[in-house]
Design an enzyme around this catalytic site. Sequence first.
Site, PDB file in Angstrom:
ATOM      1  N   HIS A  48      -1.624   0.127  -9.836  1.00 44.33           N
ATOM      2  CA  HIS A  48      -2.177  -0.823  -8.846  1.00 44.33           C
ATOM      3  C   HIS A  48      -2.755  -2.060  -9.554  1.00 44.33           C
ATOM      4  O   HIS A  48      -3.968  -2.301  -9.521  1.00 44.33           O
ATOM      5  CB  HIS A  48      -3.245  -0.143  -7.974  1.00 44.33           C
ATOM      6  N   ARG A  86       0.857  -1.183   0.000  1.00 45.20           N
ATOM      7  CA  ARG A  86       0.000   0.000   0.000  1.00 45.20           C
ATOM      8  C   ARG A  86       0.896   1.236   0.000  1.00 45.20           C
ATOM      9  O   ARG A  86       1.931   1.270   0.685  1.00 45.20           O
ATOM     10  CB  ARG A  86      -0.893   0.038   1.252  1.00 45.20           C
ATOM     11  N   GLU A  99      -4.402   7.287  -4.963  1.00 43.26           N
ATOM     12  CA  GLU A  99      -4.655   6.560  -6.218  1.00 43.26           C
ATOM     13  C   GLU A  99      -6.006   6.971  -6.775  1.00 43.26           C
ATOM     14  O   GLU A  99      -6.941   7.162  -5.991  1.00 43.26           O
ATOM     15  CB  GLU A  99      -4.628   5.044  -5.974  1.00 43.26           C
TER      16      GLU A  99
HETATM   17  C1  DGY Z   1      -6.010  -6.138  -2.696  1.00 43.86           C
HETATM   18  O1  DGY Z   1      -6.625  -7.173  -2.947  1.00 43.86           O
HETATM   19  O2  DGY Z   1      -5.890  -5.699  -1.548  1.00 43.86           O
HETATM   20  C2  DGY Z   1      -5.461  -5.399  -3.850  1.00 43.86           C
HETATM   21  O3  DGY Z   1      -4.425  -4.569  -3.506  1.00 43.86           O
HETATM   22  C3  DGY Z   1      -6.571  -4.597  -4.490  1.00 43.86           C
HETATM   23  O4  DGY Z   1      -6.940  -3.573  -3.632  1.00 43.86           O
END
Ligand code: DGY
Length: 323
Positions: free
Chosen positions: A285, A237, A266
């Site tokens: 992402h 993250r 994001e």
């Molecule tokens: C997750 O599954 O946490 C991915 O990063 C998508 O948000």
Amino acid sequence: MRKNVLVFRSLPDDLLARLQEAHHVTVADPRKPEQVAAFHAALPGAHGLIGSSVKLGAAELGAAPQLEVVSSISVGVDNYDLDYLAQRGITLCHTPGVLTETTADTVFSLIMASSRRLVELANHVREGRWTKNIDVDLFGSDVHGKTLAIIGFGRIGQALARRAALGFGMPVLYVNETDTDLPVLAGHTTRVTLAEALARADIVAMTLPLTDATRGLMGPQEFAAMKPGAIFVNGARGQIVQEPALLAALDSGHLRAAGLDVFATEPLPQDSPLRNHPRVTALPHIGSATHETRRAMAELATHSLLQALAGERPANAMQLAVH
Ligand code: DGY
């Protein structure tokens, strides 16, 4: 009994149909301006929510007094107010397991791309700049045999370690609360402190969840503690990283490169210096974003939602504690 389900991200048609067979379903994605009103209108009656990538804090959840379950199509649950869910006894399901290998592939791709400058050199060809053999100024650095530190050694971290150690002969250092010595990785992994990982690794990869304890974990001191010329990769993250500190470490040349799939904000704002930084490979992402894996995640989340609304405890319901 038919209940009310609010789908806040698109679902494949057959999964939507499965929900519609059993319940009243509203589809409204609040990230789309034209659906914001419908989303808020559906909250008061909703018994179940399913979706991802939307922040659901106490305000949104509080507007849904009948809510029994939130089924997140993600493994990360940092978008939800966990304390609030725990206090209300609302079940939170997520989708671990099915995205592990794909996300580890993405993180390893970033290691390769950053080390070997793949995107930069592909653009070199695409833009017609390959007019003579490349020289030392465009060389990358090896991946095989380099020391990889994995910060956070859950499923994804372990899958990354398998790729690195067994496929690329990389010694793996990992940072984790507990010893996780996997038989398949015997002799390849060592549990270390964060300080030791940063000091020893050629490549540092983040694969840990965003929590109050990990927010801003990588700051000026941590980047300074990394080896000169090291590479930083984040597939976890964005908010785990203090982005100005990362930029400073890249600008000064202390770090060779960064591969980033996640950002503090994001989508990445147009004016973010990370977007065009010559030492950054930035992805939108895509950790789990393959046809197969997103399908598996949506299926699992749908199944869990149906189970929870039927009064069963889904296997991937989280244990939430009231603090
Ligand atoms: C997750 O599954 O946490 C991915 O990063 C998508 O948000």
